[in-house]
Write an enzyme that holds these catalytic residues in place. Structure first.
Site, PDB file in Angstrom:
ATOM      1  N   GLY A 165       0.803  -1.222   0.000  1.00  0.00           N
ATOM      2  CA  GLY A 165       0.000   0.000   0.000  1.00  0.00           C
ATOM      3  C   GLY A 165       0.839   1.277   0.000  1.00  0.00           C
ATOM      4  O   GLY A 165       0.303   2.382  -0.093  1.00  0.00           O
ATOM      5  N   LYS A 238      -5.021  -3.706   3.331  1.00  0.00           N
ATOM      6  CA  LYS A 238      -6.216  -4.518   3.566  1.00  0.00           C
ATOM      7  C   LYS A 238      -6.465  -4.683   5.064  1.00  0.00           C
ATOM      8  O   LYS A 238      -5.522  -4.863   5.831  1.00  0.00           O
ATOM      9  CB  LYS A 238      -6.024  -5.899   2.937  1.00  0.00           C
ATOM     10  CG  LYS A 238      -5.838  -5.835   1.430  1.00  0.00           C
ATOM     11  CD  LYS A 238      -5.181  -7.095   0.900  1.00  0.00           C
ATOM     12  CE  LYS A 238      -4.842  -6.926  -0.574  1.00  0.00           C
ATOM     13  NZ  LYS A 238      -3.938  -7.985  -1.056  1.00  0.00           N
ATOM     14  N   GLU A 276      -3.675 -10.038  -8.515  1.00  0.00           N
ATOM     15  CA  GLU A 276      -4.621  -9.036  -8.007  1.00  0.00           C
ATOM     16  C   GLU A 276      -5.277  -8.283  -9.165  1.00  0.00           C
ATOM     17  O   GLU A 276      -4.606  -7.911 -10.129  1.00  0.00           O
ATOM     18  CB  GLU A 276      -3.891  -8.036  -7.097  1.00  0.00           C
ATOM     19  CG  GLU A 276      -3.325  -8.686  -5.834  1.00  0.00           C
ATOM     20  CD  GLU A 276      -2.839  -7.673  -4.805  1.00  0.00           C
ATOM     21  OE1 GLU A 276      -2.869  -7.993  -3.610  1.00  0.00           O
ATOM     22  OE2 GLU A 276      -2.408  -6.559  -5.199  1.00  0.00           O
ATOM     23  N   GLU A 289      -1.449  -6.406 -10.178  1.00  0.00           N
ATOM     24  CA  GLU A 289      -0.084  -6.879  -9.929  1.00  0.00           C
ATOM     25  C   GLU A 289      -0.166  -8.346  -9.532  1.00  0.00           C
ATOM     26  O   GLU A 289      -1.251  -8.884  -9.307  1.00  0.00           O
ATOM     27  CB  GLU A 289       0.584  -6.076  -8.806  1.00  0.00           C
ATOM     28  CG  GLU A 289      -0.090  -6.236  -7.447  1.00  0.00           C
ATOM     29  CD  GLU A 289       0.791  -5.775  -6.293  1.00  0.00           C
ATOM     30  OE1 GLU A 289       2.004  -5.597  -6.474  1.00  0.00           O
ATOM     31  OE2 GLU A 289       0.251  -5.629  -5.188  1.00  0.00           O
ATOM     32  N   ASN A 291       1.473 -10.989  -6.642  1.00  0.00           N
ATOM     33  CA  ASN A 291       2.311 -11.186  -5.458  1.00  0.00           C
ATOM     34  C   ASN A 291       2.843 -12.611  -5.499  1.00  0.00           C
ATOM     35  O   ASN A 291       2.083 -13.572  -5.446  1.00  0.00           O
ATOM     36  CB  ASN A 291       1.510 -10.924  -4.184  1.00  0.00           C
ATOM     37  CG  ASN A 291       1.129  -9.450  -4.073  1.00  0.00           C
ATOM     38  OD1 ASN A 291       1.895  -8.575  -4.471  1.00  0.00           O
ATOM     39  ND2 ASN A 291      -0.056  -9.168  -3.574  1.00  0.00           N
ATOM     40  N   ARG A 293       4.159 -14.873  -3.672  1.00  0.00           N
ATOM     41  CA  ARG A 293       4.402 -15.382  -2.306  1.00  0.00           C
ATOM     42  C   ARG A 293       3.071 -15.791  -1.708  1.00  0.00           C
ATOM     43  O   ARG A 293       2.022 -15.589  -2.310  1.00  0.00           O
ATOM     44  CB  ARG A 293       4.990 -14.252  -1.471  1.00  0.00           C
ATOM     45  CG  ARG A 293       4.085 -13.010  -1.507  1.00  0.00           C
ATOM     46  CD  ARG A 293       4.496 -11.945  -0.523  1.00  0.00           C
ATOM     47  NE  ARG A 293       3.866 -10.662  -0.790  1.00  0.00           N
ATOM     48  CZ  ARG A 293       2.700 -10.266  -0.322  1.00  0.00           C
ATOM     49  NH1 ARG A 293       1.989 -11.064   0.442  1.00  0.00           N
ATOM     50  NH2 ARG A 293       2.207  -9.080  -0.628  1.00  0.00           N
ATOM     51  N   VAL A 296      -1.063 -12.646   3.040  1.00  0.00           N
ATOM     52  CA  VAL A 296      -1.558 -12.530   4.423  1.00  0.00           C
ATOM     53  C   VAL A 296      -2.936 -13.205   4.566  1.00  0.00           C
ATOM     54  O   VAL A 296      -3.186 -13.960   5.506  1.00  0.00           O
ATOM     55  CB  VAL A 296      -1.646 -11.040   4.837  1.00  0.00           C
ATOM     56  CG1 VAL A 296      -2.274 -10.892   6.213  1.00  0.00           C
ATOM     57  CG2 VAL A 296      -0.274 -10.366   4.786  1.00  0.00           C
ATOM     58  N   ARG A 339      -7.895  -8.375  10.264  1.00  0.00           N
ATOM     59  CA  ARG A 339      -6.526  -8.208  10.779  1.00  0.00           C
ATOM     60  C   ARG A 339      -6.585  -7.394  12.064  1.00  0.00           C
ATOM     61  O   ARG A 339      -7.042  -6.245  12.068  1.00  0.00           O
ATOM     62  CB  ARG A 339      -5.658  -7.477   9.759  1.00  0.00           C
ATOM     63  CG  ARG A 339      -5.574  -8.188   8.422  1.00  0.00           C
ATOM     64  CD  ARG A 339      -4.519  -7.549   7.542  1.00  0.00           C
ATOM     65  NE  ARG A 339      -4.590  -8.063   6.178  1.00  0.00           N
ATOM     66  CZ  ARG A 339      -3.657  -7.876   5.264  1.00  0.00           C
ATOM     67  NH1 ARG A 339      -2.564  -7.178   5.551  1.00  0.00           N
ATOM     68  NH2 ARG A 339      -3.794  -8.359   4.053  1.00  0.00           N
TER      69      ARG A 339
HETATM   70  P1  ADP Z   1       0.456  -2.684  -3.435  1.00  0.00           P
HETATM   71  O1  ADP Z   1       1.659  -3.263  -4.109  1.00  0.00           O
HETATM   72  O2  ADP Z   1       0.804  -1.610  -2.494  1.00  0.00           O
HETATM   73  O3  ADP Z   1      -0.429  -3.745  -2.913  1.00  0.00           O
HETATM   74  P2  ADP Z   1      -1.504  -2.349  -5.573  1.00  0.00           P
HETATM   75  O4  ADP Z   1      -1.170  -1.916  -6.946  1.00  0.00           O
HETATM   76  O5  ADP Z   1      -1.831  -3.775  -5.370  1.00  0.00           O
HETATM   77  O6  ADP Z   1      -0.328  -1.919  -4.609  1.00  0.00           O
HETATM   78  O7  ADP Z   1      -2.709  -1.462  -5.060  1.00  0.00           O
HETATM   79  C1  ADP Z   1      -3.126  -1.449  -3.719  1.00  0.00           C
HETATM   80  C2  ADP Z   1      -4.512  -0.836  -3.609  1.00  0.00           C
HETATM   81  O8  ADP Z   1      -4.521   0.513  -4.097  1.00  0.00           O
HETATM   82  C3  ADP Z   1      -5.593  -1.529  -4.434  1.00  0.00           C
HETATM   83  O9  ADP Z   1      -6.146  -2.625  -3.753  1.00  0.00           O
HETATM   84  C4  ADP Z   1      -6.606  -0.419  -4.620  1.00  0.00           C
HETATM   85  O10 ADP Z   1      -7.398  -0.222  -3.475  1.00  0.00           O
HETATM   86  C5  ADP Z   1      -5.716   0.794  -4.793  1.00  0.00           C
HETATM   87  N1  ADP Z   1      -5.422   0.997  -6.228  1.00  0.00           N
HETATM   88  C6  ADP Z   1      -4.314   0.583  -6.856  1.00  0.00           C
HETATM   89  N2  ADP Z   1      -4.353   0.911  -8.160  1.00  0.00           N
HETATM   90  C7  ADP Z   1      -5.513   1.547  -8.371  1.00  0.00           C
HETATM   91  C8  ADP Z   1      -6.134   2.165  -9.515  1.00  0.00           C
HETATM   92  N3  ADP Z   1      -5.544   2.183 -10.692  1.00  0.00           N
HETATM   93  N4  ADP Z   1      -7.342   2.744  -9.334  1.00  0.00           N
HETATM   94  C9  ADP Z   1      -7.951   2.743  -8.134  1.00  0.00           C
HETATM   95  N5  ADP Z   1      -7.412   2.199  -7.028  1.00  0.00           N
HETATM   96  C10 ADP Z   1      -6.213   1.604  -7.122  1.00  0.00           C
HETATM   97  P1  ADP Z   2      -1.057  -9.111   1.149  1.00  0.00           P
HETATM   98  O1  ADP Z   2      -0.589  -8.499  -0.148  1.00  0.00           O
HETATM   99  O2  ADP Z   2      -0.489 -10.445   1.424  1.00  0.00           O
HETATM  100  O3  ADP Z   2      -2.480  -8.969   1.376  1.00  0.00           O
HETATM  101  P2  ADP Z   2      -0.170  -6.776   2.391  1.00  0.00           P
HETATM  102  O4  ADP Z   2       0.301  -6.187   1.110  1.00  0.00           O
HETATM  103  O5  ADP Z   2      -1.273  -6.170   3.127  1.00  0.00           O
HETATM  104  O6  ADP Z   2      -0.402  -8.320   2.252  1.00  0.00           O
HETATM  105  O7  ADP Z   2       1.006  -6.916   3.391  1.00  0.00           O
HETATM  106  C1  ADP Z   2       2.178  -7.520   3.040  1.00  0.00           C
HETATM  107  C2  ADP Z   2       3.202  -6.479   3.311  1.00  0.00           C
HETATM  108  O8  ADP Z   2       3.208  -6.179   4.704  1.00  0.00           O
HETATM  109  C3  ADP Z   2       4.570  -6.982   3.002  1.00  0.00           C
HETATM  110  O9  ADP Z   2       4.939  -6.769   1.661  1.00  0.00           O
HETATM  111  C4  ADP Z   2       5.395  -6.175   3.984  1.00  0.00           C
HETATM  112  O10 ADP Z   2       5.629  -4.881   3.516  1.00  0.00           O
HETATM  113  C5  ADP Z   2       4.508  -6.113   5.190  1.00  0.00           C
HETATM  114  N1  ADP Z   2       4.715  -7.275   6.054  1.00  0.00           N
HETATM  115  C6  ADP Z   2       4.234  -8.477   5.837  1.00  0.00           C
HETATM  116  N2  ADP Z   2       4.595  -9.323   6.777  1.00  0.00           N
HETATM  117  C7  ADP Z   2       5.327  -8.670   7.637  1.00  0.00           C
HETATM  118  C8  ADP Z   2       5.955  -9.048   8.839  1.00  0.00           C
HETATM  119  N3  ADP Z   2       5.927 -10.293   9.301  1.00  0.00           N
HETATM  120  N4  ADP Z   2       6.627  -8.094   9.496  1.00  0.00           N
HETATM  121  C9  ADP Z   2       6.667  -6.874   9.004  1.00  0.00           C
HETATM  122  N5  ADP Z   2       6.090  -6.463   7.874  1.00  0.00           N
HETATM  123  C10 ADP Z   2       5.413  -7.348   7.187  1.00  0.00           C
HETATM  124 MG    MG Z   3      -1.285  -5.235  -4.029  1.00  0.00          MG
END
Ligand code: ADP
Ligand code: ADP
Ligand code: MG
Length: 451
Positions: A165, A238, A276, A289, A291, A293, A296, A339
């Site tokens: 995020g 999330k 995602e 994107e 992930n 791995r 969570v 969470r």
């Molecule tokens: P991260 O790597 O931080 O998880 P994401 O690209 O998966 O980044 O985006 C995280 C969240 O940000 C998405 O679940 C959504 O809520 C918001 N988001 C990301 N891209 C967009 C977009 N193009 N338009 C609207 N919301 C977005």
């Molecule tokens: P997911 O994409 O699995 O829903 P989030 O993007 O919300 O999860 O969270 C995963 C991110 O949170 C990781 O990329 C990292 O930045 C952080 N994170 C995850 N696990 C840990 C941990 N055990 N300790 C610290 N930071 C963490």
């Molecule tokens: Mg993401």
């Protein structure tokens, strides 16, 4: 089967993986920082190795020390959990050079999906719709203005190497873009070690829907349905996730699943991963994107499929074939995860640290807890504030929501402030109960501007 696994992580996910190892007769090795001596993961592992002082860079992100722990303990394989080294291709390479298995996808697949720009390229190449935006990263502000003009405001500036995020900024018009470009670049460089930025159309009030995939190293891959993760905080993190997304039409679910498998196979993926997507109000979906791995929120998928994802990860890494085909995957019931974090809702969700003096966890049928905490455990300022994941399961969404409300009512933590009081209010709200929400829900809920 692999005989000994080192878990290069801490907290609830380390406990989760250690338990799975024991269930499969695999020896587990925990690593811990000096601040984590009393953490549950250290107590339940077969063996534990201290990897440095409290800060992440000194311990869990200290590559030399983690590799040393692998050698001292004689671990054959490493499970990286999430965060930390889980999506770092160079970690997998370093392990391989020591003859140690990385429990996850091949290095090339981590690299292909490692940054948001190359991941989108892979998705486009496999025929998957993506959120409209720049073709890869944008070199300068002038080009950024040009792309934004073309796709229309609002747009998002995203750090190509961002995650969790962080590194996402909304831009409403050209004036804002001029002001934000340099800051976004500098921040991306400082936080993620790369100043590359991509530009993306800001989808209006989308849902976040993601597909779990899992495959073996013989080219077999299935998807395990979707998770709805639109309940996110102001920083796009999330908070509450569920499976399935009950209102998703079956044909869309199928097309998303197939698209996810296609994208993953196109980069030679195997083991567990998550693709995602954003889904708009017409149920059109766009790749966001991947992930590479364990995620969570993987437990909600386990609850509705009956599949233990960590068992499968360990078996696949041991060279076994995927024991199921797509038609074996059946979804049943409904699961929700919340969470639980040490963040104070009355202080803008500021992190709260100190000793947990009281811990009364919920229980009963259909209630699952994943945590490393207990009464007497101290929450350290060094790490992520997540204390626990509360997962509930019901026959349908209504039953799961009612179980979540009941479990949150029972859950009492003292000594540190938690988000539990906030979660109780959130999951009692009309929109949440009705399942009528999207990624803009929590910001509106906090402002008190929901209809
Ligand atoms: P991260 O790597 O931080 O998880 P994401 O690209 O998966 O980044 O985006 C995280 C969240 O940000 C998405 O679940 C959504 O809520 C918001 N988001 C990301 N891209 C967009 C977009 N193009 N338009 C609207 N919301 C977005
Ligand atoms: P997911 O994409 O699995 O829903 P989030 O993007 O919300 O999860 O969270 C995963 C991110 O949170 C990781 O990329 C990292 O930045 C952080 N994170 C995850 N696990 C840990 C941990 N055990 N300790 C610290 N930071 C963490
Ligand atoms: Mg993401």
């Amino acid at each position: 089967m692999i005989k000994k696994v080192l878990i290069a992580n801490r907290g609830e996910i380390a406990c989760r993986v250690i338990r799975a190892c024991r269930e499969l007769g695999i020896q587990s090795v925990a690593v811990f920082s000096e601040a984590d001596r009393e953490s549950l993961h250290v107590k339940i592992a077969d063996q534990a190795v201290c990897v440095g002082a409290g800060s992440n860079t000194d311990s869990y992100l200290n590559l030399a020390n983690i590799l040393m722990a692998c050698q001292i303990s004689g671990a054959e394989a490493v499970h990286p959990g999430y965060g930390y080294f889980s999506e770092r291709a160079n970690f997998a390479v370093a392990l391989e050079s020591l003859g140690i298995k990385f429990i996850g996808p091949p290095t090339d697949a981590i690299e292909a999906m490692g940054d948001k720009a190359s991941a989108k390229k892979a998705a486009i190449a496999s025929g998957c719709p993506v959120v409209p935006g720049s073709d890869g990263s944008v070199p300068n502000e002038t080009d950024a203005l040009g792309v934004a003009e073309e796709i229309g405001y609002p747009v998002l500036l995203k750090a190509v190497a961002g995650g969790g995020g962080r590194g996402i900024r909304r831009v409403n018009g050209p004036d804002e873009l001029a002001g934000l470009w340099k800051t976004a670049q500098a921040e991306a460089q400082a936080s993620f070690g790369s100043g590359e930025i991509l530009l993306e159309k800001c989808v209006v009030e989308p849902r976040h829907v993601e597909i779990q995939v899992i495959g073996d190293s013989y080219g077999n891959m299935v998807h395990l349905g979707e998770r709805e993760c639109s309940i996110q905080n102001l920083r796009h993190q999330k908070i509450v996730e569920e499976a399935p997304y009950a209102a998703l039409p079956e044909d869309v679910r199928q097309r998303m699943g197939e698209a996810a498998v296609r994208v993953a196979l196109s980069v030679g993926y195997h083991n567990a991963g998550t693709v995602e997507f954003l889904v708009d109000s017409n149920n059109d979906f766009y790749f966001l994107e991947m992930n590479t791995r364990l995620q969570v929120e993987h437990p909600v998928t386990e609850e509705v499929t009956g599949i233990d994802l960590v068992h499968l990860m360990l078996r696949i890494a041991s060279g076994e074939r995927l024991p199921l085909t797509q038609s074996d995957v059946k979804l049943s019931g409904h699961a929700i995860e919340a969470r639980i974090t040490a963040q104070d809702p009355d202080k803008d969700f500021a992190p709260s640290t100190g000793c947990i003096t009281g811990w009364r966890a919920p229980g009963g049928r259909g209630v699952r807890m994943e945590t490393h905490c207990y009464a007497g455990y101290s929450v350290s300022p060094f790490y992520d504030p997540m204390l626990a994941k509360l997962i509930v399961r019901g026959r349908d969404r209504a039953e799961a929501v009612s179980k979540l409300q009941t479990a949150l009512h029972e859950f009492e933590v003292s000594g540190v402030a938690t988000n539990i009081p906030f979660l109780r209010r959130l999951v009692a709200s009309n929109g949440y109960v009705a399942g009528e929400f999207n990624t803009a829900f929590v910001p509106k809920f906090l402002e008190g501007t929901l209809d």
